[in-house]
Scaffold this motif. Structure first.
Motif, PDB file in Angstrom:
ATOM      1  N   ASP A 134    -103.116  -4.980  32.722  1.00 42.02           N
ATOM      2  CA  ASP A 134    -103.720  -5.198  34.032  1.00 42.02           C
ATOM      3  C   ASP A 134    -104.355  -3.887  34.485  1.00 42.02           C
ATOM      4  O   ASP A 134    -103.722  -2.821  34.416  1.00 42.02           O
ATOM      5  CB  ASP A 134    -102.639  -5.653  35.030  1.00 42.02           C
ATOM      6  CG  ASP A 134    -103.224  -6.139  36.351  1.00 42.02           C
ATOM      7  OD1 ASP A 134    -104.011  -5.386  36.969  1.00 42.02           O
ATOM      8  OD2 ASP A 134    -102.900  -7.250  36.759  1.00 42.02           O
ATOM      9  N   LEU A 149    -100.863  -8.561  31.520  1.00 44.72           N
ATOM     10  CA  LEU A 149    -101.170  -9.960  31.827  1.00 44.72           C
ATOM     11  C   LEU A 149    -101.213 -10.747  30.529  1.00 44.72           C
ATOM     12  O   LEU A 149    -101.875 -10.327  29.570  1.00 44.72           O
ATOM     13  CB  LEU A 149    -102.542 -10.071  32.507  1.00 44.72           C
ATOM     14  CG  LEU A 149    -102.744  -9.294  33.806  1.00 44.72           C
ATOM     15  CD1 LEU A 149    -104.208  -9.419  34.266  1.00 44.72           C
ATOM     16  CD2 LEU A 149    -101.806  -9.798  34.901  1.00 44.72           C
ATOM     17  N   GLY A 169    -101.151 -16.347  46.081  1.00 41.92           N
ATOM     18  CA  GLY A 169    -101.629 -15.007  45.758  1.00 41.92           C
ATOM     19  C   GLY A 169    -102.499 -14.921  44.516  1.00 41.92           C
ATOM     20  O   GLY A 169    -102.865 -13.831  44.081  1.00 41.92           O
TER      21      GLY A 169
HETATM   22  P1  AMP Z   1    -103.530 -12.564  40.451  1.00 49.24           P
HETATM   23  O1  AMP Z   1    -103.525 -12.047  41.868  1.00 49.24           O
HETATM   24  O2  AMP Z   1    -102.179 -13.059  40.011  1.00 49.24           O
HETATM   25  O3  AMP Z   1    -104.626 -13.576  40.223  1.00 49.24           O
HETATM   26  O4  AMP Z   1    -103.800 -11.304  39.552  1.00 49.24           O
HETATM   27  C1  AMP Z   1    -105.050 -10.938  39.060  1.00 49.24           C
HETATM   28  C2  AMP Z   1    -104.858  -9.640  38.358  1.00 49.24           C
HETATM   29  O5  AMP Z   1    -105.937  -9.435  37.471  1.00 49.24           O
HETATM   30  C3  AMP Z   1    -104.802  -8.414  39.277  1.00 49.24           C
HETATM   31  O6  AMP Z   1    -103.543  -7.761  39.121  1.00 49.24           O
HETATM   32  C4  AMP Z   1    -105.960  -7.539  38.802  1.00 49.24           C
HETATM   33  O7  AMP Z   1    -105.649  -6.169  38.800  1.00 49.24           O
HETATM   34  C5  AMP Z   1    -106.182  -8.049  37.393  1.00 49.24           C
HETATM   35  N1  AMP Z   1    -107.533  -7.907  36.873  1.00 49.24           N
HETATM   36  C6  AMP Z   1    -108.682  -8.305  37.460  1.00 49.24           C
HETATM   37  N2  AMP Z   1    -109.736  -8.039  36.654  1.00 49.24           N
HETATM   38  C7  AMP Z   1    -109.230  -7.449  35.541  1.00 49.24           C
HETATM   39  C8  AMP Z   1    -109.794  -6.940  34.333  1.00 49.24           C
HETATM   40  N3  AMP Z   1    -111.114  -6.982  34.122  1.00 49.24           N
HETATM   41  N4  AMP Z   1    -108.970  -6.422  33.406  1.00 49.24           N
HETATM   42  C9  AMP Z   1    -107.641  -6.390  33.619  1.00 49.24           C
HETATM   43  N5  AMP Z   1    -107.035  -6.853  34.720  1.00 49.24           N
HETATM   44  C10 AMP Z   1    -107.823  -7.384  35.680  1.00 49.24           C
END
Ligand code: AMP
Ligand code: ZN
Length: 134
Positions: free
Chosen positions: A29, A39, A91
């Motif tokens: 992440d 993730l 969230g």
């Molecule tokens: P959620 O709130 O559970 O949908 O989490 C989405 C997560 O995706 C967040 O923790 C972001 O930091 C992460 N995220 C978004 N874009 C990217 C990316 N390009 N690469 C890695 N993580 C990402």
């Protein structure tokens, strides 16, 4: 498909891949809530966990446990949270199902707090309601 996690799974945009199988990929992440925050997601697009077919759900769960064990070995955190945000109200911000593996350290400032409603509800009626759909 403009989904960012589909693009990551298809290697159209870069990410730090820690593990992958035929149907699942685990990436770091970007936010790194703590060092090792990962993730795990299916490579195919499913908006959330409720859409997952059994075979993908199994592969996702297995990969999650495998990567969690590796993170535990690598960083020796005090604990680990494994969580999924399903839909915006919970969230979820990226609408491609993913499981967070978040290594935790004592007093790291991350707050995941649940209300204690013990005694408030009729547990047997709740239990029966859920069982009806299983
Ligand atoms: P959620 O709130 O559970 O949908 O989490 C989405 C997560 O995706 C967040 O923790 C972001 O930091 C992460 N995220 C978004 N874009 C990217 C990316 N390009 N690469 C890695 N993580 C990402
Ligand atoms: Zn997607």
């Amino acid at each position: 498909m403009s989904c960012i996690f589909c693009k990551i799974a298809n290697k159209e945009i870069p990410s730090s891949v820690v593990y992958e199988t035929e149907n699942v990929i685990a990436i770091l992440d970007l936010s790194q809530a703590n060092q090792g925050h990962t993730l795990v997601m299916p490579k195919s697009h499913y908006a959330n966990i409720l859409e997952l077919p059994d075979n993908i759900a199994s592969e996702l769960a297995l990969a999650t446990v495998k990567v969690a064990k590796a993170i535990d070995e690598a960083f020796h955190p005090d604990g680990i949270n494994i969580l999924n945000n399903c839909k915006e109200a919970a969230g979820q911000t990226v609408m491609h199902v993913h499981v967070h593996i978040i290594p935790r350290m004592k007093d790291d400032g991350i707050e995941i707090e649940l209300a204690n409603n013990e005694g408030k509800y009729d547990l047997s009626s709740i239990c029966n309601k859920i069982k009806h759909y299983l």
